[in-house]
Design a protein around this motif. Structure first.
Motif, PDB file in Angstrom:
ATOM      1  N   ALA A 164       1.062  -0.848  -0.221  1.00  0.00           N
ATOM      2  CA  ALA A 164       0.371  -0.201  -0.257  1.00  0.00           C
ATOM      3  C   ALA A 164       1.393   1.450  -0.196  1.00  0.00           C
ATOM      4  N   SER A 165       2.187   1.113   0.985  1.00  0.00           N
ATOM      5  CA  SER A 165       3.120   1.674   0.975  1.00  0.00           C
ATOM      6  C   SER A 165       3.308   2.780  -0.446  1.00  0.00           C
ATOM      7  N   GLY A 166       3.950   1.391  -1.478  1.00  0.00           N
ATOM      8  CA  GLY A 166       4.431   1.509  -2.348  1.00  0.00           C
ATOM      9  C   GLY A 166       3.670   2.420  -3.686  1.00  0.00           C
ATOM     10  N   PHE A 167       2.396   2.122  -3.770  1.00  0.00           N
ATOM     11  CA  PHE A 167       1.493   3.013  -4.530  1.00  0.00           C
ATOM     12  C   PHE A 167       2.132   4.534  -4.352  1.00  0.00           C
ATOM     13  N   LEU A 168       2.853   5.636  -3.487  1.00  0.00           N
ATOM     14  CA  LEU A 168       2.991   6.409  -2.661  1.00  0.00           C
ATOM     15  C   LEU A 168       4.353   6.702  -3.883  1.00  0.00           C
ATOM     16  N   ILE A 169       4.730   5.963  -4.479  1.00  0.00           N
ATOM     17  CA  ILE A 169       5.889   6.271  -5.266  1.00  0.00           C
ATOM     18  C   ILE A 169       5.861   6.870  -6.469  1.00  0.00           C
ATOM     19  N   PRO A 170       6.119   6.793  -7.655  1.00  0.00           N
ATOM     20  CA  PRO A 170       5.718   7.146  -8.383  1.00  0.00           C
ATOM     21  C   PRO A 170       5.849   5.653  -9.686  1.00  0.00           C
ATOM     22  N   ARG A 171       4.740   5.863 -10.721  1.00  0.00           N
ATOM     23  CA  ARG A 171       5.221   4.403 -11.313  1.00  0.00           C
ATOM     24  C   ARG A 171       6.284   4.345 -11.867  1.00  0.00           C
ATOM     25  N   LEU A 172       6.669   5.253 -13.211  1.00  0.00           N
ATOM     26  CA  LEU A 172       7.715   5.370 -13.510  1.00  0.00           C
ATOM     27  C   LEU A 172       8.892   5.122 -12.972  1.00  0.00           C
ATOM     28  N   LEU A 173       9.388   5.872 -11.910  1.00  0.00           N
ATOM     29  CA  LEU A 173      10.586   5.719 -10.859  1.00  0.00           C
ATOM     30  C   LEU A 173      10.119   3.784 -10.349  1.00  0.00           C
ATOM     31  N   ARG A 174       8.563   3.095  -9.844  1.00  0.00           N
ATOM     32  CA  ARG A 174       9.112   1.948  -9.782  1.00  0.00           C
ATOM     33  C   ARG A 174       9.013   0.954 -10.982  1.00  0.00           C
ATOM     34  N   ASP A 175       8.726   1.154 -12.118  1.00  0.00           N
ATOM     35  CA  ASP A 175       9.203   0.585 -13.153  1.00  0.00           C
ATOM     36  C   ASP A 175      10.963   0.320 -13.048  1.00  0.00           C
ATOM     37  N   HIS A 176      11.196   1.359 -12.775  1.00  0.00           N
ATOM     38  CA  HIS A 176      12.224   1.705 -13.548  1.00  0.00           C
ATOM     39  C   HIS A 176      12.988   0.489 -12.336  1.00  0.00           C
ATOM     40  N   ILE A 177      12.997   0.057 -11.716  1.00  0.00           N
ATOM     41  CA  ILE A 177      13.561  -0.233 -10.069  1.00  0.00           C
ATOM     42  C   ILE A 177      12.857  -1.892 -10.353  1.00  0.00           C
ATOM     43  N   TYR A 178      11.577  -1.541 -11.161  1.00  0.00           N
ATOM     44  CA  TYR A 178      10.826  -3.046 -11.204  1.00  0.00           C
ATOM     45  C   TYR A 178      11.893  -3.989 -12.369  1.00  0.00           C
ATOM     46  N   ASP A 179      12.379  -2.956 -13.466  1.00  0.00           N
ATOM     47  CA  ASP A 179      12.944  -3.716 -14.514  1.00  0.00           C
ATOM     48  C   ASP A 179      14.365  -3.691 -14.582  1.00  0.00           C
ATOM     49  N   THR A 180      14.872  -3.293 -13.677  1.00  0.00           N
ATOM     50  CA  THR A 180      16.454  -3.206 -12.759  1.00  0.00           C
ATOM     51  C   THR A 180      16.228  -4.497 -12.706  1.00  0.00           C
ATOM     52  N   VAL A 181      15.670  -4.841 -11.046  1.00  0.00           N
ATOM     53  CA  VAL A 181      15.291  -6.488 -10.926  1.00  0.00           C
ATOM     54  C   VAL A 181      15.096  -7.103 -12.213  1.00  0.00           C
ATOM     55  N   ALA A 182      14.150  -6.960 -12.419  1.00  0.00           N
ATOM     56  CA  ALA A 182      14.170  -7.961 -13.925  1.00  0.00           C
ATOM     57  C   ALA A 182      14.993  -8.261 -14.566  1.00  0.00           C
ATOM     58  N   ASN A 183      16.269  -7.130 -15.154  1.00  0.00           N
ATOM     59  CA  ASN A 183      17.106  -7.509 -15.804  1.00  0.00           C
ATOM     60  C   ASN A 183      18.306  -8.583 -15.211  1.00  0.00           C
ATOM     61  N   HIS A 184      18.409  -8.265 -14.007  1.00  0.00           N
ATOM     62  CA  HIS A 184      19.457  -9.409 -12.944  1.00  0.00           C
ATOM     63  C   HIS A 184      18.985 -10.499 -12.421  1.00  0.00           C
ATOM     64  N   ARG A 185      17.070 -11.372 -12.821  1.00  0.00           N
ATOM     65  CA  ARG A 185      16.867 -12.097 -12.255  1.00  0.00           C
ATOM     66  C   ARG A 185      17.292 -13.488 -11.952  1.00  0.00           C
ATOM     67  N   HIS A 186      17.719 -13.476 -13.249  1.00  0.00           N
ATOM     68  CA  HIS A 186      18.886 -14.719 -13.055  1.00  0.00           C
ATOM     69  C   HIS A 186      19.895 -15.197 -12.697  1.00  0.00           C
ATOM     70  N   ARG A 187      21.014 -13.641 -12.095  1.00  0.00           N
ATOM     71  CA  ARG A 187      21.962 -13.941 -11.065  1.00  0.00           C
ATOM     72  C   ARG A 187      21.380 -14.236  -9.622  1.00  0.00           C
ATOM     73  N   LEU A 188      20.290 -13.397  -9.572  1.00  0.00           N
ATOM     74  CA  LEU A 188      19.505 -13.042  -8.283  1.00  0.00           C
ATOM     75  C   LEU A 188      19.672 -14.444  -7.658  1.00  0.00           C
ATOM     76  N   THR A 189      18.933 -15.883  -8.666  1.00  0.00           N
ATOM     77  CA  THR A 189      18.689 -17.483  -7.485  1.00  0.00           C
ATOM     78  C   THR A 189      20.330 -18.375  -8.117  1.00  0.00           C
ATOM     79  N   LEU A 190      20.273 -18.550  -7.193  1.00  0.00           N
ATOM     80  CA  LEU A 190      21.234 -20.687  -7.081  1.00  0.00           C
ATOM     81  C   LEU A 190      20.567 -20.487  -7.847  1.00  0.00           C
ATOM     82  N   LYS A 191      22.156 -20.961  -9.229  1.00  0.00           N
ATOM     83  CA  LYS A 191      21.683 -21.906 -10.160  1.00  0.00           C
ATOM     84  C   LYS A 191      21.698 -23.838 -10.155  1.00  0.00           C
TER      85      LYS A 191
END
Length: 135
Positions: A86-113
């Motif tokens: 609920a608090s996250g909706f206070l952050i502008p979508r453009l910034l939230r989606d940028h953070i989401y995209d950054t995590v998405a682009n690195h997600r394969h490195r975030l888990t154990l192989k």
């Protein structure tokens, strides 16, 4: 009808996320499907979308992606995740989606192989809308 979370079936991070969500979904609200599965493809086609690098939430006939999907999922989870979402909706979508995209682009490195995904327990398997693939 239950909200459906469509995740990347080829991503171990996404599989782990589905398990994490299910463990905190005390009301047993969500259903899950891989975007690449027959059910996932049919749901995406119905929403006039294609599989991509984003989690997709289909809820009440509406489709949400990226940070909107994550925050809407979080609102249905147990405390403190619902409060944080609920608090996250206070952050502008453009910034939230940028953070989401950054995590998405690195997600394969975030888990154990691993060469396969963990098979979910029976109570979770029933929440998947297609057969759990055995990789």
């Amino acid at each position: 009808m239950h909200p459906v979370i469509l995740f990347d079936g080829d991503c171990l991070f996404c599989h782990a996320s589905a398990h994490w969500i299910a463990a905190r979904d005390r009301q047993v609200v969500f259903r899950f499907a891989a975007q690449q599965s027959a059910v996932g493809q049919a749901l995406l086609a119905k929403q006039e979308m294609s599989a991509g690098d984003s989690v997709v939430l289909i809820e009440n006939g509406c489709c949400y992606v990226k940070s909107d999907a994550v925050l809407r999922i979080g609102r249905r989870l147990a405390w403190p995740w619902n409060w944080l979402a609920a608090s996250g909706f206070l952050i502008p979508r453009l910034l939230r989606d940028h953070i989401y995209d950054t995590v998405a682009n690195h997600r394969h490195r975030l888990t154990l192989k691993r060469d396969h995904c963990q098979l979910p327990p029976p109570e979770l398997r029933s929440r998947f809308l297609d057969e759990w693939p055995l990789w």
